[in-house]
Design a protein around this motif. Structure first.
Motif, short mmCIF file in Angstrom:
data_model
loop_
_atom_site.label_atom_id
_atom_site.label_comp_id
_atom_site.label_asym_id
_atom_site.label_seq_id
_atom_site.Cartn_x
_atom_site.Cartn_y
_atom_site.Cartn_z
N THR A 349 4.12 -23.96 -4.50
CA THR A 349 3.68 -25.26 -4.55
C THR A 349 1.85 -23.65 -3.55
OG1 THR A 349 1.55 -26.88 -2.99
CG2 THR A 349 3.61 -25.40 -1.46
N THR A 350 0.93 -24.29 -4.10
CA THR A 350 0.26 -23.49 -2.33
C THR A 350 -0.34 -24.24 -0.96
OG1 THR A 350 -1.20 -22.22 -4.30
CG2 THR A 350 -2.28 -21.98 -2.18
N ALA A 351 -0.49 -23.89 0.05
CA ALA A 351 -0.55 -24.05 1.65
C ALA A 351 -1.11 -23.57 2.47
CB ALA A 351 1.15 -23.98 2.32
N SER A 352 -2.15 -24.14 3.04
CA SER A 352 -3.26 -24.12 3.77
C SER A 352 -3.06 -24.73 5.14
CB SER A 352 -4.42 -25.04 3.22
OG SER A 352 -5.01 -24.91 2.17
N LEU A 353 -3.50 -23.69 6.01
CA LEU A 353 -3.26 -24.00 6.96
C LEU A 353 -3.66 -25.10 7.86
CD1 LEU A 353 -2.81 -21.70 9.66
CD2 LEU A 353 -5.20 -21.91 9.99
N ALA A 354 -2.48 -25.50 8.55
CA ALA A 354 -2.67 -27.00 8.65
C ALA A 354 -3.22 -27.13 10.27
CB ALA A 354 -1.52 -28.00 8.76
N SER A 355 -2.83 -26.46 10.82
CA SER A 355 -3.03 -27.01 12.13
C SER A 355 -2.96 -25.27 12.51
CB SER A 355 -2.21 -26.92 13.66
OG SER A 355 -1.78 -27.52 14.23
N TRP A 356 -4.75 -25.84 13.68
CA TRP A 356 -5.18 -24.16 14.24
C TRP A 356 -5.40 -24.82 16.10
CZ3 TRP A 356 -6.53 -18.90 13.58
CH2 TRP A 356 -6.94 -18.46 13.92
N ASP A 357 -4.62 -23.35 16.82
CA ASP A 357 -4.97 -23.15 18.36
C ASP A 357 -5.37 -21.82 18.50
OD1 ASP A 357 -4.74 -23.50 21.53
OD2 ASP A 357 -2.02 -24.20 21.01
N GLU A 358 -6.51 -22.10 19.02
CA GLU A 358 -7.03 -21.58 19.76
C GLU A 358 -7.02 -20.72 20.83
OE1 GLU A 358 -9.10 -17.24 20.07
OE2 GLU A 358 -9.01 -18.03 17.65
N VAL A 359 -6.92 -21.88 21.66
CA VAL A 359 -6.45 -21.25 22.79
C VAL A 359 -5.65 -20.68 23.42
CG1 VAL A 359 -7.20 -22.41 25.77
CG2 VAL A 359 -8.55 -22.99 24.11
#
Length: 423
Positions: A349-359
């Motif tokens: 499969t191809t997976a994308s970034l599911a969660s982004w935590d910049e702080v």
């Protein structure tokens, strides 16, 4: 009018009664669903990093230029080589056309890392034709072609985020020599082949510290000239782009010596336990992450029929290895099944970034659906199968990368399997 109103009212009453009586006659059924959804969590997961010895960099829509030391991916040096393609053929300039300057314009499409630093940008003339070697279909990152021992010119440059083009003026004598060959019946502007006989191509080198700069084949040379007889007043110009059909590639070197992956050699596997509990996937170096998952066959030992509705692998990204502005993450990764003999067996499969935590950078992770892989492991897979996370080559070299590593107990590496008992 009164009779009509009473009649309508009577019809409404009778219709309501009929509907109620019909509903009252319907049988009443109570449905009971006696199953309990179960969620299994597996944390027996290990990482390692595998390194290819080379990557193809020709046939791309863009080129990469830069010189940057990254604490995780290493010291990256990218030097593009490219030839040019005439826009118009059978062009010959007149004797009264006088040369002014030759300028190379670099059409930017993207950049990676901080652009604040001033860096020396050098332009070299290529002295041999760019072509495939040994009947290969690609030119690889480690290859080079002969070029002048000294650059044609070196200029101090700085890339501003608002810039769409970087320009560098080539030496007058170099440009004028080409210009003189563009006149008369044997003009080098007659065909692209004629022009490439005179100029086989250029190569760019960024020295010092520069961001990684992606530029397109719309980049071009511009001959600026004027009419000595003043019959055509004003400055004139003639452009020659790199062009879509031109040969070109990016020579690239990535040195891992000052990174957690310094012990990694070509075609070798480095366990995360020997690289600060980290693993990296990066197209520029040819690194990919390998994952081994502990035993899941115990799921099949339950005494009831079941259905696996979900199986998701959570891969946290180590905090401090990325930023949203200067060092953005690779946004997607291709997942492959690894066979027992450590060879890629199939695409999953191809997976994308599911969660982004910049702080806090703790809740940044990939969520990878791997139901088919888990079912194969439970039923009849080979012992020792695993997964590969690889940034697959696309039309441009991917300047983002990903480093897998634990951040907290809450956002740890895990496999969550959701099971629905059927009896």
């Amino acid at each position: 009018m009164r009779h009509t109103g009473w009649f309508c009212f009577l019809v409404l009453i009778l219709s309501s009664c009929f509907e109620n009586e019909y509903l009252d006659d319907l049988p009443i059924s109570e449905i009971e669903v006696p199953f309990d959804i179960k969620k299994v969590e597996k944390t027996d997961i290990t990482f390692s990093t595998f390194l290819e010895d080379s990557i193809p960099t020709s046939g791309k829509e863009t080129f990469l230029l830069g010189n940057y030391s990254d604490p995780y991916r290493g010291h990256v040096v990218a030097e593009p080589y490219f030839e040019f393609e005439l826009n118009t053929l059978n062009t010959s300039f007149e004797e009264y056309h006088a040369f002014d300057s030759l300028v190379f314009s670099i059409k930017l499409s993207d950049y990676h890392y901080d652009t604040a630093a001033v860096f020396p940008l050098s332009v070299y003339e290529i002295t041999e034709s760019i072509e495939y070697i040994d009947d290969k279909d690609y030119i690889y990152n480690y290859e080079t072609f002969n070029r002048g021992r000294e650059p044609l010119v070196t200029a101090e440059k700085r890339l501003y985020p608002s810039d769409s083009t970087l320009t560098i003026t080539l030496p007058y004598d170099f440009g004028n020599n080409l210009w003189l060959q563009s006149k008369g019946s044997s003009s080098i502007m007659t065909t692209t082949e004629d022009f490439r006989d005179a100029l086989k191509g250029l190569s760019l080198v960024a020295e010092g510290t520069s961001p990684l700069i992606t530029f397109t084949k719309d980049s071009y040379l511009t001959f600026y000239y004027h009419n000595d007889d003043d019959m055509e007043p004003g400055a004139l110009e003639y452009q020659i782009p790199i062009g879509d059909l031109s040969m070109g590639f990016t020579h690239m070197e990535v040195n891992l010596d000052q990174t957690p992956f310094s012990g990694l050699g070509s075609y070798e596997i480095l366990p995360a336990s020997e690289s600060q509990n980290l693993a990296i996937s990066d197209e520029l170096s040819g690194a990919s992450i390998r994952i081994e998952i502990g035993n899941v066959k115990d799921i099949a030992e339950v005494d009831y029929e079941y259905h696996i509705s979900e199986a998701n692998l959570f891969i946290p990204i180590k905090k401090g290895t990325y930023s949203s502005v200067f060092n953005p993450l690779a946004q997607k990764v291709d997942v492959y099944v690894l066979s027992a003999n450590k060879k890629i067996k199939s695409y999953l499969t191809t997976a994308s970034l599911a969660s982004w935590d910049e702080v806090f950078q703790e809740a940044t992770y990939y969520k990878i659906p791997i139901i088919d892989f888990v079912e194969d492991m439970i039923l009849d897979s080979e012992t020792g199968e695993g997964l590969v996370l690889d940034i697959y080559p696309e039309s441009s070299l991917t300047t983002g990368y990903l480093v897998a590593g634990e951040n907290s107990e809450r956002y740890r590496t895990r496999l969550e399997i959701t099971i629905i008992p059927l009896n």
